[in-house]
Design a protein around this motif. Structure first.
Motif, PDB file in Angstrom:
ATOM      1  N   ASN A  60      26.056  -1.904  30.247  1.00 43.91           N
ATOM      2  CA  ASN A  60      24.878  -2.277  29.496  1.00 43.91           C
ATOM      3  C   ASN A  60      25.142  -3.558  28.722  1.00 43.91           C
ATOM      4  N   PRO A  61      24.126  -4.448  28.564  1.00 38.39           N
ATOM      5  CA  PRO A  61      24.334  -5.698  27.832  1.00 38.39           C
ATOM      6  C   PRO A  61      24.622  -5.432  26.355  1.00 38.39           C
ATOM      7  N   ALA A  62      25.361  -6.351  25.738  1.00 38.63           N
ATOM      8  CA  ALA A  62      25.706  -6.203  24.323  1.00 38.63           C
ATOM      9  C   ALA A  62      24.446  -6.256  23.465  1.00 38.63           C
ATOM     10  N   SER A  63      24.412  -5.432  22.429  1.00 39.03           N
ATOM     11  CA  SER A  63      23.271  -5.391  21.523  1.00 39.03           C
ATOM     12  C   SER A  63      23.738  -5.649  20.098  1.00 39.03           C
ATOM     13  N   PHE A  64      22.832  -6.194  19.263  1.00 43.24           N
ATOM     14  CA  PHE A  64      23.169  -6.590  17.904  1.00 43.24           C
ATOM     15  C   PHE A  64      22.013  -6.261  16.968  1.00 43.24           C
ATOM     16  N   ASN A  65      22.336  -6.195  15.691  1.00 46.47           N
ATOM     17  CA  ASN A  65      21.340  -6.062  14.641  1.00 46.47           C
ATOM     18  C   ASN A  65      21.438  -7.276  13.731  1.00 46.47           C
ATOM     19  N   GLY A  66      20.336  -7.587  13.046  1.00 46.47           N
ATOM     20  CA  GLY A  66      20.368  -8.732  12.153  1.00 46.47           C
ATOM     21  C   GLY A  66      19.057  -8.901  11.413  1.00 46.47           C
ATOM     22  N   THR A  67      18.826 -10.100  10.901  1.00 47.47           N
ATOM     23  CA  THR A  67      17.625 -10.395  10.127  1.00 47.47           C
ATOM     24  C   THR A  67      17.120 -11.798  10.466  1.00 47.47           C
ATOM     25  N   LEU A  68      15.851 -12.033  10.177  1.00 47.03           N
ATOM     26  CA  LEU A  68      15.279 -13.371  10.298  1.00 47.03           C
ATOM     27  C   LEU A  68      15.695 -14.194   9.081  1.00 47.03           C
ATOM     28  N   VAL A  69      16.075 -15.437   9.306  1.00 47.66           N
ATOM     29  CA  VAL A  69      16.517 -16.322   8.218  1.00 47.66           C
ATOM     30  C   VAL A  69      15.894 -17.700   8.392  1.00 47.66           C
ATOM     31  N   ILE A  70      15.923 -18.465   7.312  1.00 45.62           N
ATOM     32  CA  ILE A  70      15.465 -19.848   7.325  1.00 45.62           C
ATOM     33  C   ILE A  70      16.691 -20.762   7.334  1.00 45.62           C
ATOM     34  N   PRO A  71      16.762 -21.750   8.218  1.00 47.60           N
ATOM     35  CA  PRO A  71      17.904 -22.674   8.209  1.00 47.60           C
ATOM     36  C   PRO A  71      18.010 -23.392   6.866  1.00 47.60           C
ATOM     37  N   PRO A  72      19.215 -23.743   6.446  1.00 46.45           N
ATOM     38  CA  PRO A  72      19.388 -24.400   5.134  1.00 46.45           C
ATOM     39  C   PRO A  72      18.543 -25.651   4.955  1.00 46.45           C
ATOM     40  N   GLN A  73      18.371 -26.430   6.033  1.00 48.36           N
ATOM     41  CA  GLN A  73      17.604 -27.670   5.917  1.00 48.36           C
ATOM     42  C   GLN A  73      16.111 -27.429   5.785  1.00 48.36           C
ATOM     43  N   ASN A  74      15.661 -26.192   6.011  1.00 47.53           N
ATOM     44  CA  ASN A  74      14.248 -25.849   5.867  1.00 47.53           C
ATOM     45  C   ASN A  74      13.994 -24.920   4.679  1.00 47.53           C
ATOM     46  N   PHE A  75      15.000 -24.797   3.819  1.00 48.75           N
ATOM     47  CA  PHE A  75      14.889 -23.963   2.620  1.00 48.75           C
ATOM     48  C   PHE A  75      15.261 -24.831   1.427  1.00 48.75           C
ATOM     49  N   VAL A  76      14.294 -25.090   0.535  1.00 50.84           N
ATOM     50  CA  VAL A  76      14.513 -26.017  -0.576  1.00 50.84           C
ATOM     51  C   VAL A  76      14.264 -25.302  -1.898  1.00 50.84           C
ATOM     52  N   SER A  77      15.221 -25.423  -2.805  1.00 51.39           N
ATOM     53  CA  SER A  77      15.032 -24.967  -4.176  1.00 51.39           C
ATOM     54  C   SER A  77      14.573 -26.155  -5.011  1.00 51.39           C
ATOM     55  N   VAL A  78      13.427 -26.012  -5.673  1.00 53.69           N
ATOM     56  CA  VAL A  78      12.895 -27.094  -6.510  1.00 53.69           C
ATOM     57  C   VAL A  78      13.596 -26.995  -7.859  1.00 53.69           C
ATOM     58  N   LYS A 208       7.121 -21.241 -20.759  1.00 51.88           N
ATOM     59  CA  LYS A 208       8.558 -20.986 -20.672  1.00 51.88           C
ATOM     60  C   LYS A 208       9.322 -22.302 -20.653  1.00 51.88           C
ATOM     61  N   TYR A 209      10.427 -22.339 -21.420  1.00 47.67           N
ATOM     62  CA  TYR A 209      11.269 -23.534 -21.404  1.00 47.67           C
ATOM     63  C   TYR A 209      12.327 -23.368 -20.325  1.00 47.67           C
ATOM     64  N   LEU A 210      12.416 -24.347 -19.454  1.00 47.22           N
ATOM     65  CA  LEU A 210      13.384 -24.331 -18.366  1.00 47.22           C
ATOM     66  C   LEU A 210      14.440 -25.391 -18.615  1.00 47.22           C
ATOM     67  N   GLU A 211      15.699 -24.991 -18.556  1.00 47.62           N
ATOM     68  CA  GLU A 211      16.803 -25.924 -18.728  1.00 47.62           C
ATOM     69  C   GLU A 211      16.945 -26.818 -17.495  1.00 47.62           C
ATOM     70  N   ALA A 212      17.565 -27.964 -17.701  1.00 46.66           N
ATOM     71  CA  ALA A 212      17.892 -28.833 -16.566  1.00 46.66           C
ATOM     72  C   ALA A 212      18.832 -28.094 -15.624  1.00 46.66           C
ATOM     73  N   GLY A 213      18.564 -28.168 -14.336  1.00 46.14           N
ATOM     74  CA  GLY A 213      19.349 -27.445 -13.335  1.00 46.14           C
ATOM     75  C   GLY A 213      18.753 -26.111 -12.956  1.00 46.14           C
ATOM     76  N   THR A 214      17.686 -25.702 -13.648  1.00 50.09           N
ATOM     77  CA  THR A 214      17.015 -24.447 -13.326  1.00 50.09           C
ATOM     78  C   THR A 214      16.081 -24.641 -12.140  1.00 50.09           C
ATOM     79  N   SER A 215      15.995 -23.619 -11.287  1.00 53.01           N
ATOM     80  CA  SER A 215      15.084 -23.670 -10.144  1.00 53.01           C
ATOM     81  C   SER A 215      13.694 -23.208 -10.574  1.00 53.01           C
ATOM     82  N   LEU A 216      12.708 -24.065 -10.351  1.00 51.08           N
ATOM     83  CA  LEU A 216      11.330 -23.694 -10.662  1.00 51.08           C
ATOM     84  C   LEU A 216      10.787 -22.723  -9.625  1.00 51.08           C
ATOM     85  N   CYS A 217      11.082 -22.990  -8.347  1.00 49.70           N
ATOM     86  CA  CYS A 217      10.650 -22.135  -7.244  1.00 49.70           C
ATOM     87  C   CYS A 217      11.395 -22.562  -5.991  1.00 49.70           C
ATOM     88  N   ASP A 218      11.155 -21.855  -4.909  1.00 46.63           N
ATOM     89  CA  ASP A 218      11.693 -22.227  -3.598  1.00 46.63           C
ATOM     90  C   ASP A 218      10.531 -22.535  -2.665  1.00 46.63           C
TER      91      ASP A 218
END
Length: 301
Positions: A60-78, A208-218
């Motif tokens: 039988n062919p090999a089987s795997f489990n996993g999850t859907l992910v976003i590549p790093p270049q398509n995931f941005v933290s503001v 809310k006061y956000l410090e420099a370096g804080t992520s506003l959203c993704d």
């Protein structure tokens, strides 16, 4: 008397002969039956069974489990370069925004001072540059001392570096210094979407006061969604870059999707002896979400 004894002996001899013939016949029949059975059960007529697969032609062919992910270049933290108080927050989580869209407004007196520093430095630089050139001309005509020339040069270069520093800080905040000269000082710091995608993981609220370096959203761009699979050491021999896979996504029924292995991890996890595989998706669905559970198998192609 002798005739009687002879008759009995002859009778016994005849009986023995008859018994021997009967035994010979039985023996011949038994040997013939065994020969017939041996001839019938020939090796070429027997059924071959693969002891490894248990009556299947291949494994039988090999089987795997996993999850859907976003590549790093398509995931941005503001992430904020300068802190401030949130005075306006536009998109809700799950909202699609385009690159350059305004997603938030912050207030910070230091931001106003930074703009003032840039404008003052720019104005002072024009004067100091003109003074430095004047001192150069006077020095050539020997009408000015070298001390004044050197002081003028030092003032000019110091202000030039100050202007360059303020210019760089403004650009980190996505502010065009030329527009600042044309439009004047802004009391608010605008946060702009760096890519097009869906807003998620909003970490702020109004006031809310956000410090420099804080992520506003993704912001995530789902156009290049991938699969992260877990493979074990026993399956490594069957896994190759470029191999095709089929997979199902939890919550989307029996729909089969297709993909291709594009990356194989090079480090084995010490806990469960596994490695990570990454596959690109050939036929992504709008219903895909990062983190959704996936079950996949090799197709043998």
């Amino acid at each position: 008397m002798k005739k009687m004894i002879f008759s009995v002996a002859a009778l016994l001899l005849a009986s023995c002969n008859a018994s021997d013939k009967q035994n010979e016949g039985t023996t011949s029949l038994s040997v013939h039956s065994v020969d017939t059975m041996v001839e019938t059960a020939r090796p070429e007529d027997s059924l071959h069974v693969d002891g490894t697969t248990g009556a299947t032609a291949k494994a039988n062919p090999a089987s795997f489990n996993g999850t859907l992910v976003i590549p790093p270049q398509n995931f941005v933290s503001v992430t904020l370069t300068m802190g401030g108080v949130v005075s306006k927050l536009l998109p809700l989580p799950g909202t699609y925004v385009r690159k350059g869209t305004l997603i938030g407004i912050l207030e910070n007196p230091d931001f106003i001072m930074l703009q003032q520093t840039y404008l003052d430095s720019r104005a002072q630089l024009e004067y100091l540059e003109a003074e430095y050139r004047r001192q150069q001309n006077l020095s050539r005509e020997e009408a000015a001392s070298q001390k004044k020339l050197q002081q003028s040069k030092a003032d000019y270069l110091s202000m030039k570096s100050r202007l360059q520093a303020a210019d760089a800080q403004l650009r980190l905040l996505d502010i065009d210094p030329e527009k600042l000269v044309a439009n004047g000082i802004s009391p608010y710091m605008e946060v702009i979407a760096p890519i097009s995608g869906y807003v998620c993981n909003v970490q702020a609220n109004l006031g809310k006061y956000l410090e420099a370096g804080t992520s506003l959203c993704d912001i995530i761009d789902k156009r290049k969604i991938m699969i992260r699979l877990i493979a074990y050491e026993k399956d490594l021999e069957a896994v190759k870059t470029g191999s095709s896979i089929q997979f199902r996504v939890n919550g989307l029924g029996d729909t089969v999707f297709h993909g291709r292995i594009v990356s194989i991890g090079q480090q084995v996890d010490n806990t469960n002896r596994s490695i990570e595989l990454y596959a690109e998706v050939a036929d992504a669905s709008p219903l895909f979400r990062p983190g959704m559970y996936v079950s996949a198998r090799m197709t043998g192609e």
